[in-house]
Design an enzyme around this catalytic site. Structure first.
Site, PDB file in Angstrom:
ATOM      1  N   GLU A 151       0.834  -1.193   0.000  1.00 12.68           N
ATOM      2  CA  GLU A 151       0.000   0.000   0.000  1.00 12.68           C
ATOM      3  C   GLU A 151       0.875   1.251   0.000  1.00 12.68           C
ATOM      4  OE1 GLU A 151      -2.839  -0.369   3.246  1.00 12.68           O
ATOM      5  OE2 GLU A 151      -2.698  -2.564   3.154  1.00 12.68           O
ATOM      6  N   GLU A 261      -9.587   5.803   2.883  1.00 11.74           N
ATOM      7  CA  GLU A 261      -9.843   4.989   4.083  1.00 11.74           C
ATOM      8  C   GLU A 261      -9.769   5.894   5.297  1.00 11.74           C
ATOM      9  OE1 GLU A 261      -7.958   1.130   6.479  1.00 11.74           O
ATOM     10  OE2 GLU A 261      -7.019   1.864   4.649  1.00 11.74           O
TER      11      GLU A 261
END
Length: 346
Positions: A151, A261
């Site tokens: 990520e 997120e």
């Protein structure tokens, strides 16, 4: 050296970086500072979105690291005290990743080895120091305790960094966010080969509502010869995740995701006020909402292409939302985000 944002950046010899404390990497040698294959993505110089303004990492204003070293953000005593324990410092909460992700993703039927996207950079408001807000891409394979992810993106996380600045970050896990997981260079794993980029360093300036928009591009790809996963930030090759760190990602990825997120701890008995993206809903469009564009993957002929059959996932569209868009020049794009707590989001 001291950075204007209060960080201290140490220039550490490339052979003495934290990665080599990992048992798997004890005998690892950096043979090269660039991969054997460096793919080019589709250029987008002709796109006019009044964006792509220049930005920098603040520590650059006070110097740079010499050749043969890498910049590492120093971990301070107060950083450690903010964590509930030394063991948890710099760790990503597995529950938050699985329950609050608001992303756009594409499932690929063939082995996948590349992902790229351009993000505009914001400085969202975060309600609590143990909550965060980010925009990133995920490269994943596996499930459950065998879930592997790579990520990268931008993030505001007071509990990790001690402030509300927007920072460049990377993260990886090889066991479904259980024990083998790490931010930046906070534990052994990622091998940095570049002396210009500080992982966890502040990005400045950030986009402004109805003002200048600042962008960054991240490319992550697998070196077919060595099998390692490399990362490029803009035009700069930052370093790589050795294939040996992973289980399922040693071969290839099976899914790519892009999006935002947040952590929603509901500490006051209601939804968090933490912003996603700019804090504006995506329907507000360019200049107000956060976006990700120039989304590309690689097909079986090793050609970067705009992915087809994109699907959106949004568990709470009254708190945060996502709107897809298409631009013939920049590839797939979408707007995302929202303010969290509001009259329609209790």
């Amino acid at each position: 050296m001291e950075s204007p944002d209060g960080d201290t950046i140490d220039c550490v010899h490339i052979a003495h970086q934290p990665a080599f404390d990992h048992p798997i990497l004890k005998n690892h040698t950096i043979i090269k500072t660039r991969p054997s294959y460096d793919p080019d993505w589709i250029k987008d110089e002709n796109i006019n979105m009044n964006a792509s303004k220049s930005f920098t990492q603040l520590w650059h204003s006070n110097g740079k690291c010499p050749k043969g070293t890498i910049p590492i953000r120093r971990t301070k005593k107060e950083d450690m005290l903010r964590a509930s324990s030394l063991k948890s410092y710099g760790r990503k909460n597995s529950v938050s990743r699985q329950s609050t992700i608001d992303s756009e993703f594409v499932d690929v039927t063939k082995d996948h080895e590349y992902a790229i996207a351009t993000f505009n950079i914001w400085n969202p408001k975060v309600q609590r120091q143990d909550e965060f807000s980010l925009g990133q891409l995920w490269i994943t394979r596996g499930s459950g305790s065998d879930l592997n992810t790579i990520e990268a993106g931008w993030q505001v996380y007071p509990g990790l960094y001690g402030d509300s600045s927007t920072r460049l970050f990377i993260f990886w896990t090889s066991d479904g966010y259980q024990r083998r997981k790490c931010y930046n260079l906070g534990c052994p794993g990622f091998i940095q080969t570049n002396n210009e980029i500080a992982l966890g360093g502040t990005l400045s300036p950030t986009s402004q509502v109805d003002g200048s928009q600042y962008e960054m591009t991240i490319l992550i790809w697998k070196d077919r010869k060595e099998g390692d996963w490399w990362m490029k930030f803009g035009e700069t090759v930052v370093g790589y995740w050795p294939a040996s760190l992973f289980t399922s990602l040693r071969e290839s990825a099976s899914r790519v995701e892009w999006g935002g997120e947040v952590v929603n701890l509901k500490s006051d008995g209601h939804h968090t006020t933490t912003d996603m993206g700019s804090g504006y809903f995506p329907q507000q469009g360019f200049g107000k909402a956060s976006y990700i564009r120039n989304i590309q993957t690689v097909d079986e002929s090793n050609t970067l292409r705009t992915p087809e059959s994109l699907q959106t996932y949004n568990p709470e569209n009254s708190c945060y939302d996502i709107v897809m868009g298409m631009n013939d020049n920049s590839g797939s794009q979408f707007f995302f985000g929202g303010p969290g707590l509001n009259p329609n989001c209790p």
